[in-house]
Design an enzyme around this catalytic site. Structure first.
Site, mmCIF file in Angstrom:
data_model
loop_
_atom_site.group_PDB
_atom_site.id
_atom_site.type_symbol
_atom_site.label_atom_id
_atom_site.label_comp_id
_atom_site.label_asym_id
_atom_site.label_seq_id
_atom_site.Cartn_x
_atom_site.Cartn_y
_atom_site.Cartn_z
ATOM 1 N N GLY A 189 0.813 -1.216 0.000
ATOM 2 C CA GLY A 189 0.000 0.000 0.000
ATOM 3 C C GLY A 189 0.840 1.256 0.000
ATOM 4 N N SER A 190 0.620 2.158 -0.945
ATOM 5 C CA SER A 190 1.487 3.312 -1.068
ATOM 6 C C SER A 190 0.954 4.292 -2.111
ATOM 7 C CB SER A 190 2.894 2.851 -1.448
ATOM 8 O OG SER A 190 2.816 1.890 -2.488
#
Length: 221
Positions: A189-190
């Site tokens: 996640g980013s």
């Protein structure tokens, strides 16, 4: 489709630990059915990890035919599209395109343009949720700048999110790179921000899903 090199050691160690958990479950649960249910859940979890570290192949020769086209550096969703003043390196007004990568997106990061890497820096920071605007500079992140053959400087950032605890950066100063080649990887996640010249023609809109190495973000003029 292959497994990304960043996933090899992680998947091996996780596999060994999960095997031990499955063996332990046969002693922990009084009913054999519970052990099989637990094993089934473990298999689903491990399948997701394999899915997360997938690395689709792209045609570098094809995407490098149009030199003035900026491609998406990552899979994900366009969450911001706005004019900003970039003050770390460019020191001028730009159009910032922000791409949020969920757990289900490919997390390989690719160069959006071809050229020479003239700036590459790691910044430690916090781990706020990646879709917040303030996470761009307050979260752990990297900044990379590529100078194109037309002398256009394109800046982009890897930004860690709430779950992302490791940013991997391959970019090195003074190296010549091709559009679509890997410059890094972010785990779990980013977000990616890319800063494009203000007079560029934008080819995407907010809310649109993009594919790394394929979707055209803009045309540089």
């Amino acid at each position: 489709m292959t497994i990304h090199k960043e996933g090899y050691s992680f998947l091996i160690w996780t596999f060994l630990m999960l095997i031990l958990l499955i063996i332990f479950s046969f002693f922990l649960f009084s009913k054999l059915l519970y052990s099989f249910i637990f094993m089934f859940l473990i298999i689903i979890f491990y399948s997701f990890l394999i899915f997360f570290f997938r690395n689709p192949k792209i045609d570098l020769q094809k995407i490098n035919k149009e030199e003035n086209v900026v491609i998406s550096p990552a899979d994900g969703k366009i969450i911001e599209l706005k004019k900003v003043f970039e003050k770390e390196f460019l020191n001028k007004n730009c159009i910032c395109v922000s791409i949020f990568m969920s757990l289900f997106d490919v997390h390989v990061n690719r160069y959006p343009v071809s050229g020479k890497v003239i700036y590459s820096k790691y910044h430690p920071g916090k781990y706020m949720v990646a879709w917040l605007s303030k996470s761009s500079l307050k979260n752990e992140h990297t900044t990379i700048v590529v100078n194109t053959k037309e002398n256009k400087k394109i800046l982009f950032r890897q930004i860690a999110g709430f779950l992302a605890r490791r940013i991997v950066l391959y970019a090195k100063n003074n190296f010549f790179v091709k559009k679509g080649e890997e410059f890094g990887f972010i785990k779990f996640g980013s977000r990616i921000d890319i800063f494009i010249p203000e007079n560029s023609i934008i080819k995407v809109k907010k809310g649109e899903r993009v594919t790394g190495g394929i979707t055209k973000i803009s045309i540089i003029r």
